[in-house]
Design an enzyme around this catalytic site. Structure first.
Site, PDB file in Angstrom:
ATOM      1  N   THR A  14       0.819  -1.213   0.000  1.00 51.34           N
ATOM      2  CA  THR A  14       0.000   0.000   0.000  1.00 51.34           C
ATOM      3  C   THR A  14       0.849   1.257   0.000  1.00 51.34           C
ATOM      4  OG1 THR A  14      -1.775  -1.174   1.103  1.00 51.34           O
ATOM      5  CG2 THR A  14      -1.813   1.203   1.302  1.00 51.34           C
ATOM      6  N   TYR A  27      -8.104   0.346  -4.190  1.00 49.03           N
ATOM      7  CA  TYR A  27      -6.809   0.787  -4.723  1.00 49.03           C
ATOM      8  C   TYR A  27      -6.025  -0.430  -5.153  1.00 49.03           C
ATOM      9  CZ  TYR A  27      -4.666  -0.847  -0.392  1.00 49.03           C
ATOM     10  OH  TYR A  27      -4.237  -1.624   0.639  1.00 49.03           O
ATOM     11  N   THR A  93       1.775  -4.269   4.278  1.00 43.80           N
ATOM     12  CA  THR A  93       1.683  -4.495   5.723  1.00 43.80           C
ATOM     13  C   THR A  93       1.108  -5.879   6.055  1.00 43.80           C
ATOM     14  OG1 THR A  93      -0.508  -3.474   5.815  1.00 43.80           O
ATOM     15  CG2 THR A  93       1.388  -2.044   6.211  1.00 43.80           C
ATOM     16  N   ASP A  94       0.403  -6.487   5.094  1.00 44.34           N
ATOM     17  CA  ASP A  94      -0.299  -7.742   5.422  1.00 44.34           C
ATOM     18  C   ASP A  94       0.655  -8.849   5.855  1.00 44.34           C
ATOM     19  OD1 ASP A  94      -2.644  -6.498   4.841  1.00 44.34           O
ATOM     20  OD2 ASP A  94      -3.019  -7.541   2.956  1.00 44.34           O
ATOM     21  N   LYS A 166       0.532  -7.522  12.703  1.00 42.14           N
ATOM     22  CA  LYS A 166      -0.530  -6.605  12.278  1.00 42.14           C
ATOM     23  C   LYS A 166      -1.771  -6.933  13.089  1.00 42.14           C
ATOM     24  CE  LYS A 166      -2.745  -4.681   8.197  1.00 42.14           C
ATOM     25  NZ  LYS A 166      -2.855  -4.690   6.725  1.00 42.14           N
ATOM     26  N   GLU A 284      -2.872 -27.579  29.120  1.00 44.52           N
ATOM     27  CA  GLU A 284      -4.049 -28.455  28.956  1.00 44.52           C
ATOM     28  C   GLU A 284      -3.733 -29.628  28.047  1.00 44.52           C
ATOM     29  OE1 GLU A 284      -8.332 -27.121  28.608  1.00 44.52           O
ATOM     30  OE2 GLU A 284      -7.244 -25.280  28.118  1.00 44.52           O
TER      31      GLU A 284
END
Ligand code: SIN
Length: 328
Positions: A14, A27, A93-94, A166, A284
């Site tokens: 981006t 976009y 950023t993903d 993120k 657990e």
């Protein structure tokens, strides 16, 4: 005063996104060339020389071996080039946390390596890319930044690769760090580290692999059965990361199928689908009896990266994998 020279490796995302409407929603990531981003940055008058190189122009959802291999080679070259002070990688950023962590595991510390992205495309109203980039320049030029491993700069915040994730889909303030929070605050004209450098004089922790094995993340859900685990084994997964409930738990039938996977030589790491927190051994789930590894502080995305690197390095037994997760 010598002006720092930074290598800028463009991959898209981006920060290089174009919307063609300053207020629109849609976009295209990676449409703006790195040279054009740097032409805008030049107008800020920062005291730095920036050398651009295009690695890719893609959304980071499509990043993979080819781009990682090119990034690793370019950064390793820059580390041995005395004329280069540091490296900035512009990135979507993903998956920034995955690329940052993969590079952090496989590069020596020494010169600053900074990933930077943006949550808003370059032509959106209130675009954050320019400020994030100016902040990345501040970090990558800093004399005290080199021995902190690969970092991610987003907003006015610096995160270490092993901590960052993120945490929001569209807020500008989208990143969080765990178990450490941010390691520094940064603006284009200031930088405050919160602790001493944490990777002093360290070589790469793992060799750069010739390729990465297929490792899948399987998210546990209520009512799920063992079939998805069997399907992953059926497509030849070499390792499985379960994004489990709570502290990395899963329905009894799923745990049984994962135990069978371990017995067939496929390592299984238990991480959590919960946003934050430790996944410890034998809480657990009886990891000792079942042969599982607990992801500790790593979330599923980074646990998958570490497991891929370990398997590629020939580390496949549960005890050695656990030791690596205990010290991510
Ligand atoms: C991407 O990861 O390439 C798109 C999203 C972003 O950069 O924020």
């Amino acid at each position: 005063m010598t002006i720092p020279k930074l290598l800028v490796l463009g991959t898209g995302g981006t920060i290089a996104g174009a919307a063609r409407s300053a207020t629109g929603k849609s976009y295209g990531a990676g449409e703006v060339a790195i040279e054009s981003i740097l032409a805008d940055i030049a107008k800020l008058g920062l005291e730095v020389e920036l050398e651009p190189r295009t690695i890719a122009r893609i959304g980071s959802q499509d990043i993979g071996w080819k781009e990682w291999d090119a990034l690793h080679a370019a950064i390793a070259d820059a580390q041995s080039d005395d004329s280069i002070t540091g490296v900035i990688v512009t990135h979507g950023t993903d998956t920034a946390e995955e690329t940052a962590y993969l590079l952090d595991l496989t590069l020596a510390a020494g010169k600053p390596v900074v990933l930077v992205g943006a949550m808003r495309p370059a032509d959106a109203v209130g675009a954050d890319g320019m400020r994030n980039f100016a902040n990345a320049v501040r970090v990558a030029s800093d004399a005290d930044a080199g021995e902190r491993g690969v970092m991610v700069v987003m907003g006015d915040t610096v995160f270490a690769a092993s901590d960052v994730r993120k945490a929001a889909t569209s807020n500008v303030d989208a990143f969080r760090g765990f178990p450490r929070g941010p390691i520094a605050r940064v603006t284009p004209s200031s930088l405050d580290w919160f602790a001493p450098a944490h990777r002093v004089n360290t070589d790469a922790r793992y060799p750069w692999p010739e390729t990465l094995p297929r490792v899948a993340i399987l998210t546990a859900g209520a009512g799920m059965d063992e079939k998805p685990v069997e399907a992953l084994l059926g497509i030849g997964c070499k390792g499985i990361v379960i994004a489990g409930m709570g502290q990395g738990n899963a329905p009894r039938t799923v745990l049984g199928a994962l135990e069978a996977a371990v017995q067939s030589g496929v390592p299984v790491v238990r991480s959590a689908r919960v946003d934050e927190g430790m996944v410890d051994r034998n809480v657990e789930v009886d990891d000792d009896a079942r042969g599982f590894v607990a992801a500790r502080a790593l979330g599923p995305a980074k646990a998958r990266i570490l497991l891929m690197v370990l398997i590629a390095s020939g580390i496949t037994d549960a005890a050695s994998i656990q030791a690596a997760f205990d010290r991510p």
